[in-house]
Design an enzyme around this catalytic site. Structure first.
Site, short mmCIF file in Angstrom:
data_model
loop_
_atom_site.label_atom_id
_atom_site.label_comp_id
_atom_site.label_asym_id
_atom_site.label_seq_id
_atom_site.Cartn_x
_atom_site.Cartn_y
_atom_site.Cartn_z
N GLY A 56 0.78 -1.24 0.00
CA GLY A 56 0.00 0.00 0.00
C GLY A 56 0.80 1.28 0.00
O GLY A 56 0.31 2.32 0.44
N ASN A 76 1.61 3.05 -2.60
CA ASN A 76 0.93 4.01 -3.49
C ASN A 76 -0.32 4.58 -2.84
O ASN A 76 -0.62 5.77 -2.99
CB ASN A 76 0.60 3.35 -4.84
CG ASN A 76 1.80 3.35 -5.77
OD1 ASN A 76 2.21 4.39 -6.26
ND2 ASN A 76 2.39 2.17 -5.97
N MET A 78 -3.58 -7.13 -6.91
CA MET A 78 -3.00 -8.23 -7.68
C MET A 78 -4.06 -9.16 -8.24
O MET A 78 -3.93 -10.39 -8.18
CB MET A 78 -1.97 -8.97 -6.83
CG MET A 78 -0.75 -8.11 -6.53
SD MET A 78 -0.04 -7.44 -8.07
CE MET A 78 1.19 -6.32 -7.45
N ILE A 131 -6.90 -9.44 -11.69
CA ILE A 131 -7.36 -8.89 -12.96
C ILE A 131 -8.85 -8.65 -12.80
O ILE A 131 -9.60 -9.57 -12.47
CB ILE A 131 -7.06 -9.86 -14.11
CG1 ILE A 131 -5.54 -10.01 -14.24
CG2 ILE A 131 -7.70 -9.38 -15.40
CD1 ILE A 131 -5.12 -11.18 -15.09
N ASN A 140 -5.10 2.37 -13.14
CA ASN A 140 -4.11 1.46 -12.56
C ASN A 140 -2.73 2.09 -12.69
O ASN A 140 -2.49 2.92 -13.58
CB ASN A 140 -4.14 0.13 -13.32
CG ASN A 140 -3.17 -0.89 -12.74
OD1 ASN A 140 -3.04 -1.03 -11.52
ND2 ASN A 140 -2.46 -1.60 -13.61
N HIS A 198 1.32 0.93 -13.12
CA HIS A 198 2.12 -0.24 -13.50
C HIS A 198 3.60 0.16 -13.51
O HIS A 198 3.95 1.20 -14.08
CB HIS A 198 1.68 -0.74 -14.88
CG HIS A 198 2.38 -2.00 -15.27
ND1 HIS A 198 2.06 -3.22 -14.73
CD2 HIS A 198 3.41 -2.22 -16.13
CE1 HIS A 198 2.85 -4.15 -15.25
NE2 HIS A 198 3.69 -3.57 -16.09
C1 GAR Z 1 3.68 -1.14 -7.28
O1 GAR Z 1 5.02 -1.15 -7.74
C2 GAR Z 1 2.71 -1.20 -8.44
O2 GAR Z 1 3.13 -0.46 -9.55
C3 GAR Z 1 2.72 -2.67 -8.74
O3 GAR Z 1 2.69 -3.28 -7.47
C4 GAR Z 1 3.36 -2.44 -6.54
C5 GAR Z 1 2.44 -2.20 -5.37
O4 GAR Z 1 3.12 -1.51 -4.36
N1 GAR Z 1 1.60 -3.05 -9.53
C6 GAR Z 1 1.68 -4.00 -10.47
O5 GAR Z 1 2.69 -4.64 -10.70
C7 GAR Z 1 0.41 -4.23 -11.23
N2 GAR Z 1 0.62 -5.12 -12.33
P1 GAR Z 1 2.33 -0.79 -3.20
O6 GAR Z 1 1.36 -1.83 -2.62
O7 GAR Z 1 3.38 -0.41 -2.21
O8 GAR Z 1 1.61 0.39 -3.78
#
Ligand code: GAR
Length: 206
Positions: free
Chosen positions: A16, A18, A94, A96, A111, A113
């Site tokens: 979390g 982001n 995580m 789809i 989203n 990425h």
């Molecule tokens: C982030 O790096 C995000 O971009 C990636 O998962 C991480 C989550 O981190 N998302 C993907 O790879 C989606 N395909 P967070 O939980 O610390 O935000």
């Protein structure tokens, strides 16, 4: 004083960070969006603690409690509707999401990425970039369509890949940019500055 802020629902599966960046941005009363609810598919997601620490409702909707993926998605969508969200932000979610989910929020699911799409979609994008040997990777914020990481691109930020980078070091560097890019994309959306037409996205900067 700023007017009413756009309510956003954030879907997270894990750490979390982001979400934290979005929560931090929304501390500024001038920021045009606020997190109305955080929903996770994972009861152990640290994202839930981050939400609760800011007194934001944090809910868990477990996929195994539903007969199939669509029923789970519809339960999440229903909850988001109950919170009156104008935007759904996937932040390390995580799963789809099904077309049935997306159709309930047309043009309103984003989203983030950790690569420059369309390169390295799916899981472990940073590892894919290191193994491929690209010299530049980065961050993409995009609208979610019915494919995997295929929706119209809102923002991209390039990040140089160093020869000595590992998956971990590159991920950490990309993450710093993610934490700026996601709140920025949400701000632009909430201010009504983003217009999508087919694959192409226009941003009104002034
Ligand atoms: C982030 O790096 C995000 O971009 C990636 O998962 C991480 C989550 O981190 N998302 C993907 O790879 C989606 N395909 P967070 O939980 O610390 O935000």
């Amino acid at each position: 004083m700023p007017g009413e802020r756009m309510r956003i629902g954030v879907l997270c599966s894990g750490r979390g960070s982001n979400l934290q960046a979005i929560l931090d941005a929304s501390r500024d009363p001038a920021y045009p969006a606020e997190v109305a609810v955080v929903i996770s598919d994972n009861p152990r997601a640290y994202a839930l603690d981050r939400a609760r620490a800011r007194a934001v409702p944090a809910e868990v909707i477990i996929p195994a409690s539903f007969p199939d993926r669509i029923q789970h998605d519809l339960a999440v969508a229903q909850r988001l509707k109950e919170y009156g969200v104008g935007l759904v932000a996937l932040a390390g979610y995580m799963r789809i999401v099904s077309p049935q989910f997306i159709r309930r929020f047309p043009g309103r699911v984003m989203n983030i990425h950790p690569a420059l799409l369309p390169s390295f979609p799916g899981l472990h994008a940073q590892k894919q970039a290191v193994l491929y040997g690209v010299k530049v990777s980065g961050v993409t914020v995009h609208f979610v369509d019915e494919g995997v990481d295929t929706g119209p691109i809102i923002l991209q930020v390039p990040v140089a890949v160093a020869e000595e980078d590992t998956e971990e070091s590159l991920s950490a560097r990309i993450l710093e940019h993610e934490h700026r890019a996601y709140p920025e994309a949400i701000r632009l959306f909430a201010e009504g500055r983003i217009r999508a037409e087919g694959r192409r996205v226009w941003i009104r900067r002034s």
